[in-house]
Scaffold this motif. Structure first.
Motif, PDB file in Angstrom:
ATOM      1  N   LYS A   1       0.831  -1.207   0.000  1.00 61.99           N
ATOM      2  CA  LYS A   1       0.000   0.000   0.000  1.00 61.99           C
ATOM      3  C   LYS A   1       0.866   1.258   0.000  1.00 61.99           C
ATOM      4  O   LYS A   1       0.547   2.233  -0.681  1.00 61.99           O
ATOM      5  CB  LYS A   1      -0.932   0.006   1.213  1.00 61.99           C
ATOM      6  CG  LYS A   1      -2.059  -0.993   1.134  1.00 61.99           C
ATOM      7  CD  LYS A   1      -2.924  -0.911   2.388  1.00 61.99           C
ATOM      8  CE  LYS A   1      -4.037  -1.929   2.389  1.00 61.99           C
ATOM      9  NZ  LYS A   1      -4.838  -1.860   3.622  1.00 61.99           N
ATOM     10  N   ALA A   2       1.947   1.240   0.765  1.00 64.32           N
ATOM     11  CA  ALA A   2       2.852   2.398   0.815  1.00 64.32           C
ATOM     12  C   ALA A   2       3.471   2.629  -0.558  1.00 64.32           C
ATOM     13  O   ALA A   2       3.567   3.776  -1.020  1.00 64.32           O
ATOM     14  CB  ALA A   2       3.941   2.190   1.867  1.00 64.32           C
ATOM     15  N   LEU A   3       3.871   1.560  -1.211  1.00 66.70           N
ATOM     16  CA  LEU A   3       4.455   1.672  -2.543  1.00 66.70           C
ATOM     17  C   LEU A   3       3.454   2.263  -3.532  1.00 66.70           C
ATOM     18  O   LEU A   3       3.803   3.133  -4.342  1.00 66.70           O
ATOM     19  CB  LEU A   3       4.942   0.299  -3.009  1.00 66.70           C
ATOM     20  CG  LEU A   3       5.779   0.247  -4.269  1.00 66.70           C
ATOM     21  CD1 LEU A   3       7.004   1.146  -4.159  1.00 66.70           C
ATOM     22  CD2 LEU A   3       6.202  -1.182  -4.538  1.00 66.70           C
TER      23      LEU A   3
ATOM     24  N   ALA B   1       1.962   9.491  -5.635  1.00 66.96           N
ATOM     25  CA  ALA B   1       2.537  10.798  -5.289  1.00 66.96           C
ATOM     26  C   ALA B   1       3.579  11.213  -6.326  1.00 66.96           C
ATOM     27  O   ALA B   1       3.640  12.389  -6.715  1.00 66.96           O
ATOM     28  CB  ALA B   1       3.155  10.762  -3.894  1.00 66.96           C
ATOM     29  N   LYS B   2       4.370  10.264  -6.791  1.00 60.81           N
ATOM     30  CA  LYS B   2       5.372  10.552  -7.815  1.00 60.81           C
ATOM     31  C   LYS B   2       4.707  11.099  -9.073  1.00 60.81           C
ATOM     32  O   LYS B   2       5.148  12.099  -9.651  1.00 60.81           O
ATOM     33  CB  LYS B   2       6.173   9.292  -8.146  1.00 60.81           C
ATOM     34  CG  LYS B   2       7.191   9.476  -9.247  1.00 60.81           C
ATOM     35  CD  LYS B   2       7.876   8.150  -9.576  1.00 60.81           C
ATOM     36  CE  LYS B   2       8.807   8.308 -10.763  1.00 60.81           C
ATOM     37  NZ  LYS B   2       9.380   7.026 -11.167  1.00 60.81           N
TER      38      LYS B   2
ATOM     39  N   ILE C   1       2.595  18.245 -11.057  1.00 60.55           N
ATOM     40  CA  ILE C   1       2.775  19.570 -10.456  1.00 60.55           C
ATOM     41  C   ILE C   1       3.891  20.328 -11.174  1.00 60.55           C
ATOM     42  O   ILE C   1       3.756  21.524 -11.460  1.00 60.55           O
ATOM     43  CB  ILE C   1       3.061  19.449  -8.940  1.00 60.55           C
ATOM     44  CG1 ILE C   1       1.832  18.911  -8.206  1.00 60.55           C
ATOM     45  CG2 ILE C   1       3.497  20.786  -8.358  1.00 60.55           C
ATOM     46  CD1 ILE C   1       2.115  18.412  -6.805  1.00 60.55           C
ATOM     47  N   ILE C   2       4.967  19.641 -11.462  1.00 63.70           N
ATOM     48  CA  ILE C   2       6.079  20.268 -12.186  1.00 63.70           C
ATOM     49  C   ILE C   2       5.595  20.780 -13.541  1.00 63.70           C
ATOM     50  O   ILE C   2       5.880  21.916 -13.939  1.00 63.70           O
ATOM     51  CB  ILE C   2       7.260  19.289 -12.331  1.00 63.70           C
ATOM     52  CG1 ILE C   2       7.892  19.025 -10.963  1.00 63.70           C
ATOM     53  CG2 ILE C   2       8.291  19.818 -13.321  1.00 63.70           C
ATOM     54  CD1 ILE C   2       8.861  17.859 -10.924  1.00 63.70           C
ATOM     55  N   LYS C   3       4.816  19.952 -14.227  1.00 61.96           N
ATOM     56  CA  LYS C   3       4.276  20.369 -15.527  1.00 61.96           C
ATOM     57  C   LYS C   3       3.341  21.563 -15.360  1.00 61.96           C
ATOM     58  O   LYS C   3       3.359  22.493 -16.178  1.00 61.96           O
ATOM     59  CB  LYS C   3       3.550  19.209 -16.200  1.00 61.96           C
ATOM     60  CG  LYS C   3       2.912  19.584 -17.518  1.00 61.96           C
ATOM     61  CD  LYS C   3       3.118  18.541 -18.564  1.00 61.96           C
ATOM     62  CE  LYS C   3       2.455  18.859 -19.885  1.00 61.96           C
ATOM     63  NZ  LYS C   3       2.689  20.144 -20.448  1.00 61.96           N
TER      64      LYS C   3
ATOM     65  N   ALA D   1      -2.382  17.409  -2.026  1.00 59.78           N
ATOM     66  CA  ALA D   1      -2.759  16.019  -2.287  1.00 59.78           C
ATOM     67  C   ALA D   1      -1.529  15.108  -2.268  1.00 59.78           C
ATOM     68  O   ALA D   1      -1.570  14.001  -1.707  1.00 59.78           O
ATOM     69  CB  ALA D   1      -3.485  15.918  -3.623  1.00 59.78           C
ATOM     70  N   ALA D   2      -0.423  15.561  -2.857  1.00 60.00           N
ATOM     71  CA  ALA D   2       0.812  14.773  -2.853  1.00 60.00           C
ATOM     72  C   ALA D   2       1.344  14.606  -1.430  1.00 60.00           C
ATOM     73  O   ALA D   2       1.797  13.518  -1.055  1.00 60.00           O
ATOM     74  CB  ALA D   2       1.861  15.428  -3.750  1.00 60.00           C
TER      75      ALA D   2
END
Length: 88
Positions: free
Chosen positions: A7-9, A15-16, A22-24, A41-42
């Motif tokens: 689940k963490a992965l 998020a990645k 977000i960068i875009k 959200a991230a």
């Protein structure tokens, strides 16, 4: 891999993708509030992943250390992490 790590992965991969988005958004000079909402959200996904990893650590590593070697070091590690999380 256990359920918490899986689940963490998943949360980290999501998020990645959000961070790349977000960068875009920044590069495209999108509306600041929309960017900020995506950052929030991230951050929530990163926090979720951290909780899952800590949960797994407590249930396995800390539990085993307490049973077999006292566990003081593992407990202090958890306290240190919680202090960092609470200060944020």
């Amino acid at each position: 891999m256990n359920q918490e790590r899986t689940k963490a992965l998943t949360s980290l991969r999501t998020a990645k993708g959000q961070i790349e988005g977000i960068i875009k958004m920044l590069e495209d000079e999108r509306y600041c509030i929309d960017i900020s909402n995506q950052i929030t959200a991230a951050q929530a996904l990163l926090k979720k992943a951290n909780i899952l990893i800590l949960k797994q650590h407590i249930h396995h590593c800390v539990k085993d250390a307490v049973k077999h070697e006292g566990g003081d070091e593992k407990i202090n590690e958890i306290i240190d992490i919680l202090e960092k999380v609470i200060r944020k």
